[in-house]
Design an enzyme around this catalytic site. Sequence first.
Site, PDB file in Angstrom:
ATOM      1  N   HIS A 220       0.820  -1.205   0.000  1.00  0.00           N
ATOM      2  CA  HIS A 220       0.000   0.000   0.000  1.00  0.00           C
ATOM      3  C   HIS A 220       0.860   1.264   0.000  1.00  0.00           C
ATOM      4  O   HIS A 220       0.352   2.369   0.129  1.00  0.00           O
ATOM      5  CB  HIS A 220      -0.909  -0.018   1.236  1.00  0.00           C
ATOM      6  CG  HIS A 220      -2.031   0.963   1.201  1.00  0.00           C
ATOM      7  ND1 HIS A 220      -2.089   2.051   2.035  1.00  0.00           N
ATOM      8  CD2 HIS A 220      -3.138   1.030   0.426  1.00  0.00           C
ATOM      9  CE1 HIS A 220      -3.180   2.743   1.793  1.00  0.00           C
ATOM     10  NE2 HIS A 220      -3.835   2.150   0.811  1.00  0.00           N
ATOM     11  N   LYS A 222       3.227   4.420  -1.173  1.00  0.00           N
ATOM     12  CA  LYS A 222       3.349   5.356  -2.284  1.00  0.00           C
ATOM     13  C   LYS A 222       4.720   6.011  -2.136  1.00  0.00           C
ATOM     14  O   LYS A 222       4.915   6.874  -1.272  1.00  0.00           O
ATOM     15  CB  LYS A 222       2.264   6.430  -2.261  1.00  0.00           C
ATOM     16  CG  LYS A 222       0.859   5.916  -2.568  1.00  0.00           C
ATOM     17  CD  LYS A 222       0.162   5.407  -1.364  1.00  0.00           C
ATOM     18  CE  LYS A 222      -1.264   4.962  -1.692  1.00  0.00           C
ATOM     19  NZ  LYS A 222      -1.888   4.261  -0.561  1.00  0.00           N
ATOM     20  N   ASP A 227      16.841  10.116  -7.898  1.00  0.00           N
ATOM     21  CA  ASP A 227      18.286  10.316  -7.724  1.00  0.00           C
ATOM     22  C   ASP A 227      18.746  10.175  -6.274  1.00  0.00           C
ATOM     23  O   ASP A 227      19.868  10.571  -5.939  1.00  0.00           O
ATOM     24  CB  ASP A 227      18.713  11.686  -8.258  1.00  0.00           C
ATOM     25  CG  ASP A 227      18.609  11.779  -9.775  1.00  0.00           C
ATOM     26  OD1 ASP A 227      18.526  10.712 -10.423  1.00  0.00           O
ATOM     27  OD2 ASP A 227      18.584  12.910 -10.297  1.00  0.00           O
ATOM     28  N   HIS A 386      -9.438  11.154   1.467  1.00  0.00           N
ATOM     29  CA  HIS A 386      -8.453  10.090   1.306  1.00  0.00           C
ATOM     30  C   HIS A 386      -7.106  10.470   1.907  1.00  0.00           C
ATOM     31  O   HIS A 386      -6.168   9.662   1.894  1.00  0.00           O
ATOM     32  CB  HIS A 386      -8.284   9.736  -0.180  1.00  0.00           C
ATOM     33  CG  HIS A 386      -7.533   8.465  -0.415  1.00  0.00           C
ATOM     34  ND1 HIS A 386      -6.209   8.441  -0.795  1.00  0.00           N
ATOM     35  CD2 HIS A 386      -7.919   7.166  -0.307  1.00  0.00           C
ATOM     36  CE1 HIS A 386      -5.814   7.191  -0.930  1.00  0.00           C
ATOM     37  NE2 HIS A 386      -6.826   6.387  -0.641  1.00  0.00           N
ATOM     38  N   LYS A 388      -4.143  11.085   4.602  1.00  0.00           N
ATOM     39  CA  LYS A 388      -3.726  10.309   5.774  1.00  0.00           C
ATOM     40  C   LYS A 388      -2.812  11.187   6.605  1.00  0.00           C
ATOM     41  O   LYS A 388      -1.687  11.489   6.203  1.00  0.00           O
ATOM     42  CB  LYS A 388      -2.988   9.044   5.341  1.00  0.00           C
ATOM     43  CG  LYS A 388      -3.827   8.065   4.500  1.00  0.00           C
ATOM     44  CD  LYS A 388      -3.337   8.042   3.109  1.00  0.00           C
ATOM     45  CE  LYS A 388      -3.871   6.927   2.244  1.00  0.00           C
ATOM     46  NZ  LYS A 388      -5.207   6.484   2.370  1.00  0.00           N
ATOM     47  N   ASP A 393      -0.150  17.283  19.013  1.00  0.00           N
ATOM     48  CA  ASP A 393       0.546  18.467  19.528  1.00  0.00           C
ATOM     49  C   ASP A 393       1.463  19.040  18.456  1.00  0.00           C
ATOM     50  O   ASP A 393       0.986  19.488  17.425  1.00  0.00           O
ATOM     51  CB  ASP A 393       1.299  18.134  20.824  1.00  0.00           C
ATOM     52  CG  ASP A 393       0.359  17.824  21.978  1.00  0.00           C
ATOM     53  OD1 ASP A 393      -0.835  18.147  21.873  1.00  0.00           O
ATOM     54  OD2 ASP A 393       0.814  17.241  22.980  1.00  0.00           O
TER      55      ASP A 393
END
Length: 463
Positions: A220, A222, A227, A386, A388, A393
């Site tokens: 899952h 991404k 480089d 969508h 996340k 704090d």
Amino acid sequence: MRNLPKFIFSLNFLYIVTIAVQATAIIFLCFYIPSFLPSAIVYAAIWIVTAAAATALFARGGAPEAKCAWFVLITALPIAGAVIYLLATVKRKPCGLLKIKTPDGKSCCGACVAGYDRAEYFDCGSKFFDAVFEEISKARKSVYLEFFIISRGAVFERLTEALNSAARNGAEIKIIYDGIGSAFRIGKKQIKRLEKLGAEVKIFHRLTPFPRARLNFRDHRKIISVDGKAAFTGGINIADEYANIDSPHGYWKDSGVGVYGAAAKALEAMFLSVWFKSFETELPSGGNFSCMPFYDSPPYRAFCEDAYVCALNRAAERIHILTPYFCTGEKTAAALRFASLRGVDVKIIIPHIPDKKYAFEISKAYAKPLAEAGVKFYEYTPGFMHAKCLICDGDVYLGSYNFDFRSMHYNFECGIKFDGQMTGLAEKDFDACLKLSSPLDEKRISAPRRFFRFLLKLFSPLI
């Protein structure tokens, strides 16, 4: 009598019914053994297999919530439940094992502190893609991509253009995509186009017609690494809905982060740990700021849930969460509940228009008891949330993790913890989303819907 419906939809009632059915069957066979001896033998064999599967279940490690769900399945479906459990939990070859050596000589697994020169926060997919594709097109050495979803469409076309520029510059291109997440969304034609550019493409757990245990573990993540100097992560996949080119669920709200400097090498190493199954590297020193890249490679590395619980328990002022799915383990739920009870401002924004209706029902089922403890839930009214993000704090956790059981236990995930200015930018985005959201306010729920949610919640650790 008022508590009777609540009791019927409780786990205790289900356990009592299961025990009663089995006890009745045993008593029946004891009385009729002389005339039904073959039936007694068959039942005894079924009981032995069920007992063996249940013993193996509780002898293994793992989250209690998952064990309870498996136990119900094993006892409710004798033999069949044991076979399903065996298929879903057979040992698999190690993958994603990573050892990072920091400049101070420490070896880290799961997380490390790394320096970085600058970072960017992206509050939508279009801005994220603009920065990512510009960086890819300038690549000279390497472009590494790891995504849950790669889908044909306008965003894919932009990706191939950027990769074509990188290939002309002599950059090495490696791509990993998840076999389940990208199933039926990318075909051989698109893969051949990528390979024609000079890209090496690997499928993480290819979808097959036969059930295999490893399919329960999904990539899952991404990750875009360019480089080894710039890296990006977040909730955004290569598909048109993430840029709101296609909007089947209203406005698609997402977020991402880009980091430049030594910390980018950590995300590059995460990619290479999946590509080569295991990987070791040493982070360079330097950087104007510090952050903490972290990852999970189940079932061998589990970091995020414990890190989140620790952060939730330390929070003194605010806990703000953006998540598409809310389905937490008990220790995370307990940390949220305790934070609210001690006066911390706990706000959680979930979608108003879901992409999966069953997941939306699960989110509401898990939200209800926490809302009673003072946790405030909101629905993002323009569409699908969508993004996340966890803000505790002065710290912010950004990456690919959802606030659900699958992300914490079964998915290969990654993220970065920041403080300072990045937390301020994330909080600004949270406030903007909050202004567009409405409180989650469920009126009376019908009995069939309560029962449906009960079943979903019961088996949610396995979904």
